[in-house]
Design a protein around this motif. Structure first.
Motif, PDB file in Angstrom:
ATOM      1  N   ILE A  32      12.392   7.174   5.152  1.00 48.81           N
ATOM      2  CA  ILE A  32      11.507   6.536   6.116  1.00 48.81           C
ATOM      3  C   ILE A  32      10.439   5.797   5.330  1.00 48.81           C
ATOM      4  CG2 ILE A  32       9.842   6.878   7.972  1.00 48.81           C
ATOM      5  CD1 ILE A  32      11.393   9.439   8.677  1.00 48.81           C
ATOM      6  N   ILE A  33      10.374   4.499   5.529  1.00 47.39           N
ATOM      7  CA  ILE A  33       9.343   3.697   4.885  1.00 47.39           C
ATOM      8  C   ILE A  33       8.409   3.223   5.989  1.00 47.39           C
ATOM      9  CG2 ILE A  33       8.834   1.635   3.532  1.00 47.39           C
ATOM     10  CD1 ILE A  33      11.650   1.898   2.351  1.00 47.39           C
ATOM     11  N   GLN A  34       7.173   3.639   5.882  1.00 48.00           N
ATOM     12  CA  GLN A  34       6.199   3.283   6.899  1.00 48.00           C
ATOM     13  C   GLN A  34       5.189   2.322   6.278  1.00 48.00           C
ATOM     14  OE1 GLN A  34       4.202   6.603   8.618  1.00 48.00           O
ATOM     15  NE2 GLN A  34       2.946   5.352   9.947  1.00 48.00           N
ATOM     16  N   PHE A  35       5.068   1.160   6.891  1.00 46.68           N
ATOM     17  CA  PHE A  35       4.117   0.178   6.408  1.00 46.68           C
ATOM     18  C   PHE A  35       2.822   0.326   7.183  1.00 46.68           C
ATOM     19  CE2 PHE A  35       8.239  -1.598   5.435  1.00 46.68           C
ATOM     20  CZ  PHE A  35       8.069  -2.005   4.127  1.00 46.68           C
ATOM     21  N   ASP A  36       1.742   0.269   6.471  1.00 43.99           N
ATOM     22  CA  ASP A  36       0.440   0.339   7.117  1.00 43.99           C
ATOM     23  C   ASP A  36      -0.429  -0.798   6.601  1.00 43.99           C
ATOM     24  OD1 ASP A  36      -0.328   1.161   4.571  1.00 43.99           O
ATOM     25  OD2 ASP A  36      -0.347   3.258   5.107  1.00 43.99           O
ATOM     26  N   ASP A  37      -1.628  -0.864   7.124  1.00 44.85           N
ATOM     27  CA  ASP A  37      -2.493  -1.984   6.757  1.00 44.85           C
ATOM     28  C   ASP A  37      -3.466  -1.622   5.632  1.00 44.85           C
ATOM     29  OD1 ASP A  37      -4.046  -0.242   8.177  1.00 44.85           O
ATOM     30  OD2 ASP A  37      -4.920  -1.738   9.488  1.00 44.85           O
ATOM     31  N   LYS A  38      -3.183  -0.547   4.924  1.00 42.53           N
ATOM     32  CA  LYS A  38      -4.057  -0.143   3.826  1.00 42.53           C
ATOM     33  C   LYS A  38      -3.765  -0.983   2.598  1.00 42.53           C
ATOM     34  CE  LYS A  38      -4.404   4.584   5.400  1.00 42.53           C
ATOM     35  NZ  LYS A  38      -4.053   5.973   5.143  1.00 42.53           N
ATOM     36  N   GLU A  39      -4.798  -1.218   1.839  1.00 46.80           N
ATOM     37  CA  GLU A  39      -4.664  -1.950   0.575  1.00 46.80           C
ATOM     38  C   GLU A  39      -4.500  -0.900  -0.522  1.00 46.80           C
ATOM     39  OE1 GLU A  39      -5.444  -5.397  -0.298  1.00 46.80           O
ATOM     40  OE2 GLU A  39      -5.346  -6.022   1.778  1.00 46.80           O
ATOM     41  N   TYR A  40      -3.384  -0.939  -1.220  1.00 43.93           N
ATOM     42  CA  TYR A  40      -3.140  -0.009  -2.298  1.00 43.93           C
ATOM     43  C   TYR A  40      -3.445  -0.682  -3.631  1.00 43.93           C
ATOM     44  CZ  TYR A  40      -0.829   2.940   1.110  1.00 43.93           C
ATOM     45  OH  TYR A  40      -0.563   3.730   2.193  1.00 43.93           O
ATOM     46  N   SER A  41      -3.940   0.111  -4.579  1.00 41.29           N
ATOM     47  CA  SER A  41      -4.205  -0.423  -5.913  1.00 41.29           C
ATOM     48  C   SER A  41      -2.876  -0.686  -6.608  1.00 41.29           C
ATOM     49  CB  SER A  41      -5.037   0.571  -6.724  1.00 41.29           C
ATOM     50  OG  SER A  41      -4.250   1.702  -7.052  1.00 41.29           O
ATOM     51  N   LYS A  42      -2.947  -1.413  -7.677  1.00 44.57           N
ATOM     52  CA  LYS A  42      -1.732  -1.722  -8.440  1.00 44.57           C
ATOM     53  C   LYS A  42      -1.091  -0.432  -8.960  1.00 44.57           C
ATOM     54  CE  LYS A  42      -0.063  -4.911 -11.924  1.00 44.57           C
ATOM     55  NZ  LYS A  42      -0.405  -6.006 -12.814  1.00 44.57           N
TER      56      LYS A  42
END
Length: 76
Positions: free
Chosen positions: A10-20
């Motif tokens: 399960i891949i859930q996309f969210d609106d969080k900004e992740y660091s590199k």
């Protein structure tokens, strides 16, 4: 006789900004899980380098492009 296992991802996309670094870690885990599912053994350094290469492409191409042109307003 080999037993087959059903593996779900399960891949859930969210609106969080992740660091590199966080993004590299997530890609490393995804690649590892996929390789494990196919019972493929690869050195962890190769997986890390692959994830870093993917993420560097993502971070280069995902920057927003802005232009100084004003939007054209047309009356209907």
């Amino acid at each position: 006789m080999k037993r087959k296992k059903d593996i779900g991802i399960i891949i859930q996309f969210d609106d969080k900004e992740y660091s590199k670094e966080e993004t590299i870690f997530l890609y490393q885990r995804l690649i590892s899980i996929l390789l494990e599912a196919k019972d493929i053994k690869i050195d962890s350094k190769i997986i890390e380098n692959t994830a870093k290469a993917l993420v560097s492409k993502i971070f280069k191409t995902s920057k927003e492009v802005r232009t100084s042109e004003k939007p054209i307003n047309k009356e209907l």
